[in-house]
Scaffold this motif. Structure first.
Motif, mmCIF file in Angstrom:
data_model
loop_
_atom_site.group_PDB
_atom_site.id
_atom_site.type_symbol
_atom_site.label_atom_id
_atom_site.label_comp_id
_atom_site.label_asym_id
_atom_site.label_seq_id
_atom_site.Cartn_x
_atom_site.Cartn_y
_atom_site.Cartn_z
ATOM 1 N N SER A 27 0.809 -1.106 0.017
ATOM 2 C CA SER A 27 0.045 0.003 0.018
ATOM 3 C C SER A 27 1.029 1.201 -0.132
ATOM 4 C CB SER A 27 -0.825 -0.062 1.108
ATOM 5 O OG SER A 27 -1.586 1.033 1.149
ATOM 6 N N TRP A 28 1.947 1.369 0.918
ATOM 7 C CA TRP A 28 2.733 2.489 0.810
ATOM 8 C C TRP A 28 3.562 2.619 -0.575
ATOM 9 C CZ3 TRP A 28 5.979 0.513 5.896
ATOM 10 C CH2 TRP A 28 4.897 0.435 6.972
ATOM 11 N N THR A 29 3.885 1.405 -1.041
ATOM 12 C CA THR A 29 4.624 1.780 -2.376
ATOM 13 C C THR A 29 3.527 2.122 -3.509
ATOM 14 O OG1 THR A 29 5.960 -0.260 -1.917
ATOM 15 C CG2 THR A 29 5.847 0.199 -4.210
ATOM 16 N N ASP A 30 2.381 1.682 -3.343
ATOM 17 C CA ASP A 30 1.449 2.092 -4.291
ATOM 18 C C ASP A 30 0.950 3.836 -4.165
ATOM 19 O OD1 ASP A 30 1.090 -0.233 -5.320
ATOM 20 O OD2 ASP A 30 -0.862 -0.641 -4.285
ATOM 21 N N ASP A 31 0.948 4.196 -3.134
ATOM 22 C CA ASP A 31 0.790 5.516 -2.720
ATOM 23 C C ASP A 31 1.912 6.245 -3.132
ATOM 24 O OD1 ASP A 31 -1.377 4.914 -1.189
ATOM 25 O OD2 ASP A 31 -0.596 5.204 0.758
ATOM 26 N N LEU A 32 3.331 5.885 -2.987
ATOM 27 C CA LEU A 32 4.343 6.672 -3.550
ATOM 28 C C LEU A 32 4.434 6.746 -5.042
ATOM 29 C CD1 LEU A 32 7.107 5.638 -0.825
ATOM 30 C CD2 LEU A 32 5.667 7.828 -0.892
ATOM 31 N N GLU A 33 3.932 5.468 -5.385
ATOM 32 C CA GLU A 33 3.897 5.567 -6.931
ATOM 33 C C GLU A 33 2.968 6.476 -7.754
ATOM 34 O OE1 GLU A 33 3.663 1.520 -8.042
ATOM 35 O OE2 GLU A 33 5.565 1.104 -7.886
ATOM 36 N N TYR A 34 1.935 6.583 -6.901
ATOM 37 C CA TYR A 34 0.673 7.752 -7.290
ATOM 38 C C TYR A 34 1.351 9.168 -7.129
ATOM 39 C CZ TYR A 34 -3.511 10.210 -7.640
ATOM 40 O OH TYR A 34 -4.777 11.211 -8.115
ATOM 41 N N ILE A 35 2.127 9.306 -6.009
ATOM 42 C CA ILE A 35 2.693 10.434 -5.568
ATOM 43 C C ILE A 35 3.478 11.148 -6.721
ATOM 44 C CG2 ILE A 35 4.400 11.915 -4.147
ATOM 45 C CD1 ILE A 35 2.681 10.678 -1.836
ATOM 46 N N ASN A 36 4.237 10.040 -7.281
ATOM 47 C CA ASN A 36 5.293 10.053 -8.276
ATOM 48 C C ASN A 36 4.552 10.664 -9.494
ATOM 49 O OD1 ASN A 36 7.860 9.870 -8.102
ATOM 50 N ND2 ASN A 36 8.165 8.151 -9.431
ATOM 51 N N GLU A 37 3.360 10.417 -9.868
ATOM 52 C CA GLU A 37 2.590 10.827 -10.938
ATOM 53 C C GLU A 37 2.018 12.144 -10.385
ATOM 54 O OE1 GLU A 37 -0.659 8.187 -12.227
ATOM 55 O OE2 GLU A 37 0.361 6.487 -11.860
ATOM 56 N N GLU A 38 1.787 12.409 -9.412
ATOM 57 C CA GLU A 38 1.235 13.833 -9.147
ATOM 58 C C GLU A 38 2.127 14.794 -9.010
ATOM 59 O OE1 GLU A 38 -0.621 13.798 -5.244
ATOM 60 O OE2 GLU A 38 -3.087 13.701 -6.094
ATOM 61 N N LEU A 39 3.469 14.348 -8.811
ATOM 62 C CA LEU A 39 4.576 15.292 -8.868
ATOM 63 C C LEU A 39 4.920 15.797 -10.160
ATOM 64 C CD1 LEU A 39 7.126 13.743 -5.911
ATOM 65 C CD2 LEU A 39 6.097 16.032 -6.370
ATOM 66 N N GLU A 40 4.854 14.994 -11.143
ATOM 67 C CA GLU A 40 5.109 15.181 -12.581
ATOM 68 C C GLU A 40 3.968 16.171 -13.044
ATOM 69 O OE1 GLU A 40 7.380 14.306 -14.809
ATOM 70 O OE2 GLU A 40 8.362 13.086 -13.455
ATOM 71 N N TYR A 41 2.933 16.202 -12.557
ATOM 72 C CA TYR A 41 2.013 17.271 -12.772
ATOM 73 C C TYR A 41 2.149 18.491 -11.910
ATOM 74 C CZ TYR A 41 -1.330 14.126 -15.287
ATOM 75 O OH TYR A 41 -1.855 12.956 -15.829
ATOM 76 N N LEU A 42 2.714 18.376 -10.830
ATOM 77 C CA LEU A 42 2.854 19.798 -10.026
ATOM 78 C C LEU A 42 4.165 20.492 -10.506
ATOM 79 C CD1 LEU A 42 2.289 18.237 -6.638
ATOM 80 C CD2 LEU A 42 1.004 19.837 -7.858
ATOM 81 N N ILE A 43 5.192 19.538 -11.158
ATOM 82 C CA ILE A 43 6.338 20.144 -11.716
ATOM 83 C C ILE A 43 5.918 21.023 -13.038
ATOM 84 C CG2 ILE A 43 8.451 19.533 -12.613
ATOM 85 C CD1 ILE A 43 8.836 17.263 -10.630
ATOM 86 N N ASP A 44 5.069 20.318 -13.699
ATOM 87 C CA ASP A 44 4.644 20.856 -15.172
ATOM 88 C C ASP A 44 3.863 22.168 -14.656
ATOM 89 O OD1 ASP A 44 4.693 20.816 -17.791
ATOM 90 O OD2 ASP A 44 2.578 20.097 -17.746
ATOM 91 N N ILE A 45 3.169 22.217 -13.752
ATOM 92 C CA ILE A 45 2.346 23.158 -13.355
ATOM 93 C C ILE A 45 3.126 24.362 -12.961
ATOM 94 C CG2 ILE A 45 0.961 24.259 -11.664
ATOM 95 C CD1 ILE A 45 -0.843 21.524 -11.814
ATOM 96 N N GLU A 46 4.196 24.051 -12.064
ATOM 97 C CA GLU A 46 5.080 25.015 -11.606
ATOM 98 C C GLU A 46 5.794 25.708 -12.649
ATOM 99 O OE1 GLU A 46 8.277 27.312 -10.694
ATOM 100 O OE2 GLU A 46 8.657 25.177 -11.692
#
Length: 130
Positions: A27-46
């Motif tokens: 579950s922790w690993t799945d959460d972190l993999e999803y966060i990786n995806e979100e970080l891509e979006y946040l970096i692009d937004i920034e």
């Protein structure tokens, strides 16, 4: 995510704990993999909207840290099979401490991620009002 199998009365406590811990690590690993995806979006937004060098740096550092945490949890998850080989309380305590350390590091990482995500979102709102 894997289907959760029920625990049976004939299973030992240590086997049940190992199964529970393995599900938790997945579950922790799945959460972190999803966060990786979100970080891509946040970096692009920034990059497209905010152009804040400090925030850009924080996001990239967080992404690198996130990827490192994923690798650590994947290694830990694959090494969990050694828990079955424990036959002493000292061995059980070693793996329990290791699991709790991973839990604490995971939770701190999540807090840090949320703090930076909130910073990005609040900066977006400030830019929109201008």
């Amino acid at each position: 995510m894997n289907a959760i199998q029920p625990f049976y009365p004939h299973e030992s406590d240590s086997h049940i704990m190992m199964q529970k811990d393995k599900v938790e690590v997945t579950s922790w690993t799945d959460d972190l993999e999803y966060i990786n995806e979100e970080l891509e979006y946040l970096i692009d937004i920034e990059d497209r909207i905010l152009n804040n060098v400090h925030l850009y740096q924080q996001l990239h550092e967080l992404k690198n840290e996130n990827q490192s945490r994923i690798k650590t949890l994947q290694r830990y998850g694959s090494n969990m099979r050694h828990i079955i080989e424990c036959d002493t309380a000292q061995c059980d305590a070693f793996y329990l401490q290791k699991h709790e350390k991973n839990r604490i590091v995971y939770l701190e990482h999540i807090k840090n991620y949320r703090r930076i995500k909130t910073k990005v979102l609040s900066q977006i709102l400030l830019n929109i009002k201008v």
